[in-house]
Design an enzyme around this catalytic site. Structure first.
Site, PDB file in Angstrom:
ATOM      1  N   HIS A 138       0.813  -1.218   0.000  1.00  0.00           N
ATOM      2  CA  HIS A 138       0.000   0.000   0.000  1.00  0.00           C
ATOM      3  C   HIS A 138       0.847   1.268   0.000  1.00  0.00           C
ATOM      4  CE1 HIS A 138       0.492  -0.310   4.496  1.00  0.00           C
ATOM      5  NE2 HIS A 138       0.544   0.999   4.374  1.00  0.00           N
ATOM      6  N   ASP A 168       0.097  -7.569   1.063  1.00  0.00           N
ATOM      7  CA  ASP A 168       0.532  -6.204   1.376  1.00  0.00           C
ATOM      8  C   ASP A 168       2.051  -6.138   1.476  1.00  0.00           C
ATOM      9  OD1 ASP A 168       0.180  -3.515   1.751  1.00  0.00           O
ATOM     10  OD2 ASP A 168      -0.104  -3.634   3.909  1.00  0.00           O
ATOM     11  N   ASN A 242       5.269   4.735   9.269  1.00  0.00           N
ATOM     12  CA  ASN A 242       6.010   3.570   9.745  1.00  0.00           C
ATOM     13  C   ASN A 242       5.770   2.346   8.861  1.00  0.00           C
ATOM     14  OD1 ASN A 242       5.962   4.676  13.003  1.00  0.00           O
ATOM     15  ND2 ASN A 242       7.744   3.586  12.231  1.00  0.00           N
ATOM     16  N   SER A 243       4.741   2.390   8.037  1.00  0.00           N
ATOM     17  CA  SER A 243       4.414   1.236   7.196  1.00  0.00           C
ATOM     18  C   SER A 243       5.619   0.827   6.361  1.00  0.00           C
ATOM     19  CB  SER A 243       3.244   1.565   6.273  1.00  0.00           C
ATOM     20  OG  SER A 243       2.065   1.750   7.011  1.00  0.00           O
ATOM     21  N   GLY A 300      -4.106 -28.704  -4.551  1.00  0.00           N
ATOM     22  CA  GLY A 300      -5.376 -29.063  -5.164  1.00  0.00           C
ATOM     23  C   GLY A 300      -6.493 -29.272  -4.175  1.00  0.00           C
TER      24      GLY A 300
END
Length: 497
Positions: A138, A168, A242-243, A300
Protein backbone atom coordinates in the site's frame (compact mmCIF):
# COMPACT_ATOMS: atom_id res chain seq x y z
CA UNK A 1 12.37 -30.06 98.25
CA UNK A 2 14.55 -27.04 97.57
CA UNK A 3 17.64 -29.29 97.89
CA UNK A 4 16.28 -31.69 95.24
CA UNK A 5 15.69 -28.82 92.72
CA UNK A 6 19.20 -27.48 93.31
CA UNK A 7 20.64 -30.94 92.65
CA UNK A 8 18.78 -31.21 89.31
CA UNK A 9 20.03 -27.79 88.14
CA UNK A 10 23.63 -28.71 88.96
CA UNK A 11 23.24 -32.04 87.10
CA UNK A 12 21.98 -30.34 83.87
CA UNK A 13 24.76 -27.74 84.01
CA UNK A 14 27.43 -30.45 84.28
CA UNK A 15 25.89 -32.36 81.29
CA UNK A 16 25.74 -29.23 79.12
CA UNK A 17 29.37 -28.36 79.88
CA UNK A 18 30.44 -31.87 78.94
CA UNK A 19 28.52 -31.81 75.60
CA UNK A 20 29.67 -28.35 74.50
CA UNK A 21 32.65 -29.53 72.36
CA UNK A 22 30.40 -32.02 70.52
CA UNK A 23 27.74 -29.36 69.81
CA UNK A 24 30.37 -26.92 68.56
CA UNK A 25 31.77 -29.59 66.20
CA UNK A 26 28.26 -30.41 64.81
CA UNK A 27 27.52 -26.73 64.15
CA UNK A 28 30.81 -26.36 62.32
CA UNK A 29 30.02 -29.38 60.12
CA UNK A 30 26.53 -28.04 59.34
CA UNK A 31 28.01 -24.69 58.34
CA UNK A 32 30.25 -26.44 55.85
CA UNK A 33 27.25 -28.17 54.18
CA UNK A 34 25.17 -26.36 51.45
CA UNK A 35 22.09 -24.84 53.07
CA UNK A 36 18.58 -25.55 51.84
CA UNK A 37 17.28 -22.72 49.67
CA UNK A 38 15.21 -20.18 51.51
CA UNK A 39 12.61 -17.79 50.05
CA UNK A 40 15.20 -15.06 49.52
CA UNK A 41 17.48 -17.47 47.64
CA UNK A 42 14.67 -18.63 45.34
CA UNK A 43 13.67 -15.04 44.52
CA UNK A 44 17.29 -14.17 43.78
CA UNK A 45 17.58 -17.15 41.42
CA UNK A 46 14.35 -16.16 39.66
CA UNK A 47 15.54 -12.62 39.06
CA UNK A 48 18.97 -13.70 37.90
CA UNK A 49 17.54 -16.41 35.64
CA UNK A 50 19.65 -19.16 37.29
CA UNK A 51 19.22 -22.62 35.79
CA UNK A 52 19.07 -25.81 37.81
CA UNK A 53 16.60 -27.50 40.08
CA UNK A 54 15.79 -24.21 41.79
CA UNK A 55 15.77 -22.01 38.66
CA UNK A 56 12.60 -21.50 36.65
CA UNK A 57 13.80 -19.45 33.67
CA UNK A 58 16.81 -19.65 31.41
CA UNK A 59 19.57 -17.06 31.09
CA UNK A 60 18.40 -15.87 27.65
CA UNK A 61 15.11 -14.35 28.83
CA UNK A 62 14.75 -12.79 32.29
CA UNK A 63 13.64 -9.62 34.00
CA UNK A 64 16.22 -6.90 34.80
CA UNK A 65 18.08 -7.35 38.11
CA UNK A 66 19.39 -4.33 39.93
CA UNK A 67 19.74 -0.65 39.08
CA UNK A 68 22.53 -1.25 36.56
CA UNK A 69 20.46 -3.57 34.38
CA UNK A 70 17.37 -1.37 34.53
CA UNK A 71 19.47 1.45 33.07
CA UNK A 72 20.64 -0.63 30.09
CA UNK A 73 20.20 1.05 26.65
CA UNK A 74 18.93 -0.07 23.25
CA UNK A 75 21.43 2.31 21.60
CA UNK A 76 23.92 -0.37 20.40
CA UNK A 77 21.07 -2.34 18.83
CA UNK A 78 19.69 0.75 17.08
CA UNK A 79 23.14 1.67 15.73
CA UNK A 80 23.46 -1.83 14.33
CA UNK A 81 20.08 -1.98 12.56
CA UNK A 82 18.89 1.57 11.81
CA UNK A 83 21.18 2.12 8.76
CA UNK A 84 19.28 -0.65 6.94
CA UNK A 85 15.88 1.06 7.41
CA UNK A 86 15.07 3.42 4.52
CA UNK A 87 12.41 5.94 3.58
CA UNK A 88 10.20 5.18 0.59
CA UNK A 89 8.64 8.01 -1.44
CA UNK A 90 5.97 7.04 -3.99
CA UNK A 91 4.45 9.54 -6.40
CA UNK A 92 1.69 9.29 -8.97
CA UNK A 93 -0.18 11.60 -11.30
CA UNK A 94 -3.85 11.76 -10.36
CA UNK A 95 -6.46 12.26 -13.04
CA UNK A 96 -8.47 15.44 -12.37
CA UNK A 97 -11.89 15.83 -13.99
CA UNK A 98 -13.74 19.06 -14.62
CA UNK A 99 -17.40 19.68 -15.50
CA UNK A 100 -16.13 21.90 -18.34
CA UNK A 101 -14.00 19.20 -20.02
CA UNK A 102 -15.05 18.74 -23.64
CA UNK A 103 -16.81 22.09 -23.89
CA UNK A 104 -14.86 24.27 -26.38
CA UNK A 105 -16.27 27.54 -25.03
CA UNK A 106 -15.26 26.96 -21.38
CA UNK A 107 -11.94 25.29 -22.34
CA UNK A 108 -11.10 28.43 -24.33
CA UNK A 109 -11.34 30.61 -21.22
CA UNK A 110 -10.53 28.25 -18.36
CA UNK A 111 -8.34 25.67 -20.07
CA UNK A 112 -8.30 21.93 -19.50
CA UNK A 113 -8.07 20.43 -16.02
CA UNK A 114 -4.42 19.70 -15.25
CA UNK A 115 -3.28 16.40 -13.68
CA UNK A 116 -2.23 16.70 -10.03
CA UNK A 117 0.77 14.98 -8.52
CA UNK A 118 0.16 12.91 -5.38
CA UNK A 119 2.77 11.38 -3.12
CA UNK A 120 2.90 8.97 -0.21
CA UNK A 121 5.55 8.29 2.39
CA UNK A 122 6.51 5.03 4.01
CA UNK A 123 9.47 3.01 5.15
CA UNK A 124 11.38 -0.02 3.93
CA UNK A 125 14.07 -2.47 5.03
CA UNK A 126 17.23 -3.48 3.16
CA UNK A 127 17.50 -7.27 3.33
CA UNK A 128 20.26 -7.87 0.76
CA UNK A 129 23.57 -6.00 0.26
CA UNK A 130 22.81 -5.70 -3.46
CA UNK A 131 19.99 -3.26 -2.69
CA UNK A 132 16.86 -5.38 -2.19
CA UNK A 133 14.28 -3.43 -0.16
CA UNK A 134 11.10 -4.88 1.37
CA UNK A 135 8.14 -2.57 2.04
CA UNK A 136 4.34 -2.62 2.05
CA UNK A 137 2.27 -2.83 -1.11
CA UNK A 138 0.00 0.00 0.00
CA UNK A 139 3.01 2.32 0.24
CA UNK A 140 3.77 2.05 -3.50
CA UNK A 141 0.29 1.20 -4.81
CA UNK A 142 -0.42 2.79 -8.24
CA UNK A 143 2.85 4.75 -8.02
CA UNK A 144 4.40 6.10 -11.22
CA UNK A 145 7.77 6.58 -9.53
CA UNK A 146 9.23 5.19 -6.30
CA UNK A 147 12.30 6.69 -4.66
CA UNK A 148 14.28 5.34 -1.73
CA UNK A 149 16.30 7.49 0.70
CA UNK A 150 18.85 5.71 2.88
CA UNK A 151 19.73 6.66 6.44
CA UNK A 152 22.97 8.34 5.31
CA UNK A 153 21.08 10.83 3.11
CA UNK A 154 21.50 9.22 -0.32
CA UNK A 155 18.50 9.00 -2.65
CA UNK A 156 17.85 6.35 -5.31
CA UNK A 157 15.22 5.71 -7.95
CA UNK A 158 13.97 2.18 -7.43
CA UNK A 159 12.54 -0.58 -9.56
CA UNK A 160 9.59 -2.66 -8.37
CA UNK A 161 10.70 -6.31 -8.50
CA UNK A 162 7.56 -7.91 -7.07
CA UNK A 163 4.34 -6.81 -5.37
CA UNK A 164 1.31 -8.57 -3.93
CA UNK A 165 -1.76 -6.75 -2.66
CA UNK A 166 -3.16 -9.81 -0.86
CA UNK A 167 -0.02 -10.00 1.30
CA UNK A 168 0.53 -6.20 1.38
CA UNK A 169 4.19 -6.74 0.47
CA UNK A 170 6.43 -5.28 -2.22
CA UNK A 171 10.11 -5.69 -3.08
CA UNK A 172 12.14 -2.81 -4.57
CA UNK A 173 15.63 -2.76 -6.07
CA UNK A 174 18.16 0.05 -5.81
CA UNK A 175 21.73 -0.02 -7.10
CA UNK A 176 25.04 1.41 -5.89
CA UNK A 177 28.74 0.74 -6.40
CA UNK A 178 29.02 -0.20 -2.70
CA UNK A 179 27.11 -2.84 -0.72
CA UNK A 180 24.23 -1.63 1.42
CA UNK A 181 23.82 -2.32 5.16
CA UNK A 182 21.21 -4.99 5.83
CA UNK A 183 19.16 -6.52 8.63
CA UNK A 184 19.27 -10.31 8.78
CA UNK A 185 15.84 -11.95 8.57
CA UNK A 186 15.08 -13.92 11.74
CA UNK A 187 12.65 -16.71 12.57
CA UNK A 188 9.30 -15.13 13.43
CA UNK A 189 7.97 -18.51 14.61
CA UNK A 190 10.42 -18.31 17.53
CA UNK A 191 8.68 -15.19 18.89
CA UNK A 192 6.76 -15.45 22.14
CA UNK A 193 4.23 -13.11 23.69
CA UNK A 194 6.16 -10.76 25.97
CA UNK A 195 9.38 -10.64 23.92
CA UNK A 196 10.95 -7.20 23.61
CA UNK A 197 10.93 -5.66 20.11
CA UNK A 198 11.91 -2.36 18.47
CA UNK A 199 9.99 -0.64 15.64
CA UNK A 200 12.06 1.55 13.31
CA UNK A 201 10.52 3.75 10.61
CA UNK A 202 9.70 7.29 9.52
CA UNK A 203 6.40 8.29 11.19
CA UNK A 204 4.67 11.43 9.85
CA UNK A 205 7.77 12.19 7.76
CA UNK A 206 9.65 13.64 10.73
CA UNK A 207 12.68 11.41 10.17
CA UNK A 208 13.84 8.02 11.30
CA UNK A 209 12.40 7.11 14.69
CA UNK A 210 12.76 4.11 17.00
CA UNK A 211 10.13 2.92 19.48
CA UNK A 212 10.20 -0.04 21.85
CA UNK A 213 7.57 -2.45 23.12
CA UNK A 214 6.73 -6.09 23.43
CA UNK A 215 5.01 -8.73 21.35
CA UNK A 216 1.41 -8.40 22.52
CA UNK A 217 -0.06 -11.36 20.61
CA UNK A 218 0.64 -13.75 17.75
CA UNK A 219 -1.42 -15.07 14.84
CA UNK A 220 -3.80 -12.11 14.76
CA UNK A 221 -6.33 -12.22 11.91
CA UNK A 222 -9.37 -10.40 10.49
CA UNK A 223 -7.85 -6.95 11.03
CA UNK A 224 -8.88 -5.65 7.60
CA UNK A 225 -5.36 -4.83 6.40
CA UNK A 226 -5.04 -7.41 3.64
CA UNK A 227 -6.32 -10.84 2.67
CA UNK A 228 -3.45 -12.34 4.63
CA UNK A 229 -4.72 -13.20 8.10
CA UNK A 230 -1.59 -13.84 10.14
CA UNK A 231 0.02 -10.90 11.93
CA UNK A 232 2.27 -10.14 14.88
CA UNK A 233 0.66 -7.70 17.30
CA UNK A 234 2.89 -5.27 19.19
CA UNK A 235 2.54 -2.24 21.44
CA UNK A 236 5.68 -0.62 20.01
CA UNK A 237 4.38 2.68 18.60
CA UNK A 238 3.59 2.47 14.88
CA UNK A 239 2.21 5.60 13.21
CA UNK A 240 1.48 6.72 9.63
CA UNK A 241 4.79 6.57 7.74
CA UNK A 242 6.01 3.57 9.75
CA UNK A 243 4.41 1.24 7.20
CA UNK A 244 7.09 -0.97 5.67
CA UNK A 245 9.51 -0.35 8.54
CA UNK A 246 11.37 -2.92 10.60
CA UNK A 247 10.25 -4.80 13.69
CA UNK A 248 13.42 -6.27 15.21
CA UNK A 249 14.15 -8.55 18.14
CA UNK A 250 16.85 -8.20 20.77
CA UNK A 251 19.26 -10.15 18.57
CA UNK A 252 19.11 -7.44 15.88
CA UNK A 253 17.13 -9.64 13.50
CA UNK A 254 14.13 -8.66 11.41
CA UNK A 255 11.06 -10.45 12.79
CA UNK A 256 8.37 -8.44 11.02
CA UNK A 257 7.44 -5.66 8.59
CA UNK A 258 5.29 -3.02 10.32
CA UNK A 259 2.04 -2.76 8.42
CA UNK A 260 -0.91 -1.19 10.21
CA UNK A 261 -2.42 0.06 13.43
CA UNK A 262 -5.82 -0.35 15.00
CA UNK A 263 -7.23 3.07 15.74
CA UNK A 264 -10.55 4.89 15.77
CA UNK A 265 -8.96 8.32 15.34
CA UNK A 266 -5.96 7.53 13.14
CA UNK A 267 -3.52 7.96 16.03
CA UNK A 268 -1.58 5.42 18.03
CA UNK A 269 -3.49 3.61 20.79
CA UNK A 270 -1.11 0.74 21.52
CA UNK A 271 -2.19 -1.84 18.93
CA UNK A 272 0.05 -2.35 15.90
CA UNK A 273 0.49 -5.20 13.43
CA UNK A 274 3.46 -6.58 11.52
CA UNK A 275 3.82 -9.20 8.77
CA UNK A 276 5.90 -12.12 10.11
CA UNK A 277 9.49 -12.36 8.88
CA UNK A 278 9.08 -15.92 7.63
CA UNK A 279 6.54 -14.66 5.10
CA UNK A 280 8.84 -11.74 4.24
CA UNK A 281 11.73 -14.15 3.60
CA UNK A 282 9.65 -16.31 1.25
CA UNK A 283 8.40 -13.24 -0.63
CA UNK A 284 11.90 -11.72 -0.97
CA UNK A 285 13.25 -15.03 -2.24
CA UNK A 286 10.53 -15.11 -4.90
CA UNK A 287 11.48 -11.59 -6.00
CA UNK A 288 15.18 -12.43 -6.18
CA UNK A 289 14.30 -15.53 -8.23
CA UNK A 290 12.68 -13.25 -10.84
CA UNK A 291 9.10 -14.53 -10.45
CA UNK A 292 6.35 -12.34 -11.87
CA UNK A 293 4.09 -13.09 -8.88
CA UNK A 294 4.38 -14.79 -5.50
CA UNK A 295 3.67 -18.46 -6.07
CA UNK A 296 2.22 -20.48 -3.24
CA UNK A 297 2.52 -24.27 -3.10
CA UNK A 298 -0.44 -26.01 -4.74
CA UNK A 299 -2.03 -29.19 -3.36
CA UNK A 300 -5.38 -29.06 -5.16
CA UNK A 301 -7.62 -28.52 -2.15
CA UNK A 302 -9.70 -25.68 -0.75
CA UNK A 303 -10.48 -25.08 2.91
CA UNK A 304 -13.00 -23.28 5.10
CA UNK A 305 -13.25 -22.40 8.78
CA UNK A 306 -14.30 -24.92 11.42
CA UNK A 307 -17.31 -23.38 13.17
CA UNK A 308 -18.50 -24.44 16.64
CA UNK A 309 -21.41 -26.28 14.99
CA UNK A 310 -19.06 -28.16 12.64
CA UNK A 311 -16.70 -28.99 15.51
CA UNK A 312 -19.60 -30.41 17.56
CA UNK A 313 -20.84 -32.52 14.66
CA UNK A 314 -17.35 -33.97 14.16
CA UNK A 315 -16.91 -34.74 17.85
CA UNK A 316 -14.14 -32.16 18.32
CA UNK A 317 -13.58 -30.55 21.72
CA UNK A 318 -13.19 -27.07 20.22
CA UNK A 319 -13.36 -25.40 16.78
CA UNK A 320 -9.81 -25.56 15.46
CA UNK A 321 -8.02 -26.54 12.27
CA UNK A 322 -9.11 -26.13 8.63
CA UNK A 323 -12.02 -28.05 7.07
CA UNK A 324 -11.44 -29.48 3.58
CA UNK A 325 -14.27 -28.14 1.40
CA UNK A 326 -13.17 -29.47 -2.01
CA UNK A 327 -10.41 -31.59 -3.54
CA UNK A 328 -9.29 -31.60 -7.20
CA UNK A 329 -9.50 -35.09 -8.64
CA UNK A 330 -5.98 -35.29 -10.06
CA UNK A 331 -4.31 -32.98 -7.54
CA UNK A 332 -1.59 -33.87 -5.00
CA UNK A 333 -4.08 -33.85 -2.10
CA UNK A 334 -6.38 -36.37 -3.81
CA UNK A 335 -3.42 -38.64 -4.58
CA UNK A 336 -2.41 -38.57 -0.91
CA UNK A 337 -5.93 -39.52 0.20
CA UNK A 338 -7.28 -36.18 1.48
CA UNK A 339 -11.08 -35.98 1.19
CA UNK A 340 -13.76 -33.30 1.62
CA UNK A 341 -14.91 -33.26 5.24
CA UNK A 342 -11.44 -33.98 6.65
CA UNK A 343 -9.98 -31.45 9.10
CA UNK A 344 -6.32 -30.43 8.97
CA UNK A 345 -5.04 -30.19 12.56
CA UNK A 346 -1.27 -29.84 12.08
CA UNK A 347 1.20 -28.98 9.34
CA UNK A 348 4.77 -30.26 9.76
CA UNK A 349 4.14 -30.72 13.47
CA UNK A 350 2.81 -27.18 14.05
CA UNK A 351 -0.77 -26.73 15.21
CA UNK A 352 -3.13 -25.20 12.65
CA UNK A 353 -5.47 -22.84 14.51
CA UNK A 354 -7.57 -21.97 11.47
CA UNK A 355 -7.54 -21.46 7.70
CA UNK A 356 -5.51 -18.23 8.09
CA UNK A 357 -2.75 -20.13 9.90
CA UNK A 358 -2.83 -22.89 7.27
CA UNK A 359 -2.60 -20.37 4.40
CA UNK A 360 0.30 -18.61 6.10
CA UNK A 361 2.29 -21.76 6.85
CA UNK A 362 1.65 -23.18 3.38
CA UNK A 363 2.87 -19.96 1.76
CA UNK A 364 6.19 -20.12 3.62
CA UNK A 365 6.96 -23.64 2.35
CA UNK A 366 8.95 -24.37 -0.81
CA UNK A 367 7.47 -25.71 -4.04
CA UNK A 368 8.89 -29.11 -4.90
CA UNK A 369 9.00 -30.39 -1.33
CA UNK A 370 6.57 -32.47 0.74
CA UNK A 371 4.60 -31.49 3.83
CA UNK A 372 3.22 -33.69 6.60
CA UNK A 373 -0.45 -33.10 7.40
CA UNK A 374 -2.09 -34.36 10.59
CA UNK A 375 -5.81 -34.72 9.92
CA UNK A 376 -9.05 -35.79 11.52
CA UNK A 377 -10.95 -38.08 9.15
CA UNK A 378 -14.24 -39.75 10.13
CA UNK A 379 -13.40 -39.37 13.81
CA UNK A 380 -9.92 -40.91 13.45
CA UNK A 381 -6.60 -39.04 13.50
CA UNK A 382 -4.08 -39.80 10.78
CA UNK A 383 -1.03 -38.33 9.05
CA UNK A 384 -0.21 -38.08 5.37
CA UNK A 385 2.50 -36.60 3.17
CA UNK A 386 1.34 -34.30 0.37
CA UNK A 387 3.55 -33.05 -2.44
CA UNK A 388 3.76 -29.26 -2.79
CA UNK A 389 3.57 -28.52 -6.50
CA UNK A 390 3.40 -25.50 -8.78
CA UNK A 391 -0.17 -24.54 -9.70
CA UNK A 392 -1.15 -25.86 -13.18
CA UNK A 393 -1.26 -23.40 -16.08
CA UNK A 394 -4.23 -25.10 -17.71
CA UNK A 395 -4.58 -24.50 -21.43
CA UNK A 396 -2.56 -21.28 -21.04
CA UNK A 397 -5.16 -19.20 -22.88
CA UNK A 398 -3.82 -15.91 -24.11
CA UNK A 399 -4.85 -12.66 -22.46
CA UNK A 400 -7.18 -10.50 -24.56
CA UNK A 401 -7.57 -6.72 -24.27
CA UNK A 402 -11.16 -5.64 -24.92
CA UNK A 403 -11.97 -2.75 -27.26
CA UNK A 404 -15.05 -1.13 -28.72
CA UNK A 405 -17.79 1.04 -27.28
CA UNK A 406 -18.62 -1.00 -24.20
CA UNK A 407 -18.16 -0.76 -20.42
CA UNK A 408 -15.47 -3.48 -20.73
CA UNK A 409 -13.21 -1.46 -23.02
CA UNK A 410 -9.67 -1.28 -21.62
CA UNK A 411 -9.93 -4.49 -19.57
CA UNK A 412 -7.53 -7.36 -20.16
CA UNK A 413 -9.24 -10.74 -19.66
CA UNK A 414 -8.29 -14.42 -19.71
CA UNK A 415 -9.74 -17.83 -18.90
CA UNK A 416 -9.07 -18.95 -15.33
CA UNK A 417 -6.53 -21.64 -14.51
CA UNK A 418 -5.28 -22.61 -11.02
CA UNK A 419 -2.08 -20.65 -11.63
CA UNK A 420 -3.91 -17.52 -12.84
CA UNK A 421 -6.38 -17.79 -9.95
CA UNK A 422 -3.48 -17.94 -7.51
CA UNK A 423 -1.90 -14.90 -9.14
CA UNK A 424 -5.16 -12.93 -8.69
CA UNK A 425 -5.76 -14.16 -5.14
CA UNK A 426 -8.79 -16.26 -6.10
CA UNK A 427 -9.81 -19.80 -5.17
CA UNK A 428 -7.89 -22.20 -7.39
CA UNK A 429 -11.03 -24.25 -8.14
CA UNK A 430 -12.88 -21.34 -9.80
CA UNK A 431 -13.66 -21.42 -13.55
CA UNK A 432 -14.66 -18.69 -15.99
CA UNK A 433 -13.32 -15.56 -17.68
CA UNK A 434 -11.68 -13.08 -15.34
CA UNK A 435 -10.35 -9.55 -15.54
CA UNK A 436 -6.54 -9.73 -15.33
CA UNK A 437 -5.64 -6.04 -15.63
CA UNK A 438 -7.26 -2.70 -16.42
CA UNK A 439 -6.02 0.38 -18.21
CA UNK A 440 -6.28 3.19 -15.66
CA UNK A 441 -7.69 5.68 -18.20
CA UNK A 442 -10.36 3.45 -19.73
CA UNK A 443 -14.14 2.96 -19.52
CA UNK A 444 -13.58 -0.32 -17.62
CA UNK A 445 -11.73 1.59 -14.90
CA UNK A 446 -14.40 4.32 -14.83
CA UNK A 447 -17.16 1.73 -14.39
CA UNK A 448 -15.31 0.15 -11.45
CA UNK A 449 -14.14 -3.18 -12.84
CA UNK A 450 -11.31 -4.76 -10.83
CA UNK A 451 -8.72 -7.48 -11.46
CA UNK A 452 -10.21 -10.74 -10.24
CA UNK A 453 -13.75 -9.95 -11.40
CA UNK A 454 -15.27 -12.97 -13.19
CA UNK A 455 -17.66 -12.00 -15.99
CA UNK A 456 -20.48 -14.57 -16.04
CA UNK A 457 -23.00 -13.10 -18.49
CA UNK A 458 -23.37 -10.19 -20.94
CA UNK A 459 -26.73 -9.20 -22.48
CA UNK A 460 -28.22 -12.65 -21.84
CA UNK A 461 -25.26 -14.63 -23.23
CA UNK A 462 -23.15 -16.85 -20.94
CA UNK A 463 -19.45 -16.00 -21.05
CA UNK A 464 -17.34 -19.19 -21.21
CA UNK A 465 -14.24 -18.05 -23.11
CA UNK A 466 -12.22 -14.86 -23.49
CA UNK A 467 -13.02 -14.86 -27.22
CA UNK A 468 -16.75 -14.90 -26.44
CA UNK A 469 -16.43 -11.88 -24.16
CA UNK A 470 -14.33 -10.02 -26.76
CA UNK A 471 -17.06 -10.62 -29.34
CA UNK A 472 -19.85 -9.51 -26.98
CA UNK A 473 -17.92 -6.32 -26.15
CA UNK A 474 -18.11 -5.31 -29.84
CA UNK A 475 -21.93 -5.21 -29.90
CA UNK A 476 -23.51 -2.09 -31.37
CA UNK A 477 -25.82 -1.19 -28.51
CA UNK A 478 -26.21 1.48 -25.86
CA UNK A 479 -27.83 -0.81 -23.28
CA UNK A 480 -25.72 -3.24 -21.32
CA UNK A 481 -26.78 -5.94 -18.87
CA UNK A 482 -24.05 -8.04 -17.31
CA UNK A 483 -23.36 -10.29 -14.31
CA UNK A 484 -20.03 -10.27 -12.48
CA UNK A 485 -18.78 -12.46 -9.64
CA UNK A 486 -16.57 -10.63 -7.15
CA UNK A 487 -15.31 -12.08 -3.88
CA UNK A 488 -17.91 -14.84 -3.96
CA UNK A 489 -20.80 -12.39 -4.52
CA UNK A 490 -22.90 -12.08 -7.68
CA UNK A 491 -23.30 -8.49 -8.94
CA UNK A 492 -25.86 -7.65 -11.63
CA UNK A 493 -25.80 -4.35 -13.46
CA UNK A 494 -27.96 -2.63 -16.09
CA UNK A 495 -26.73 0.63 -17.64
CA UNK A 496 -26.90 2.83 -20.71
CA UNK A 497 -23.54 3.71 -22.22
Amino acid sequence: MRANRLSLVLLFAIMAFAAAPTVRQALAEDAAKPADPGLSDVLTDLLHGVEGENGTSGPDKRVPFGREEVQLSFAPLVKQTAPAVVNVYASQTAKVTSPFDGDPFFEEFFGRAQPRAQSSLGSGVLVDPSGVVVTNFHVIKDADEVKVATADGREFTSKVMLKDETLDLAVLKITSDKPFPVIAIGDSDALEVGDLVLAIGNPFGVGQTTTSGIVSALARSHIGVSDSGYFIQTDAAINPGNSGGALINMGGQLVGINTAIYSRSGGWIGIGFAIPANMVRAFADAAKAGLDFFERPYIGAEFEAVTPQIAESLGMEKPTGALVSSVEEAGPAAKAGLKPGDVVLQLNGTTVEGIEALDYRMATLSIGTKATFAILSKGQQATMEIALERAPEGAKASEVTLHGRSPFSGAKVAELSPRLAQRLGLRTDLKGVTVVDINRDSPAADFGFQPGDIVREVNGTTVDTAATLAQLAQQDTRWWRFTVERGGQILRQVLRY
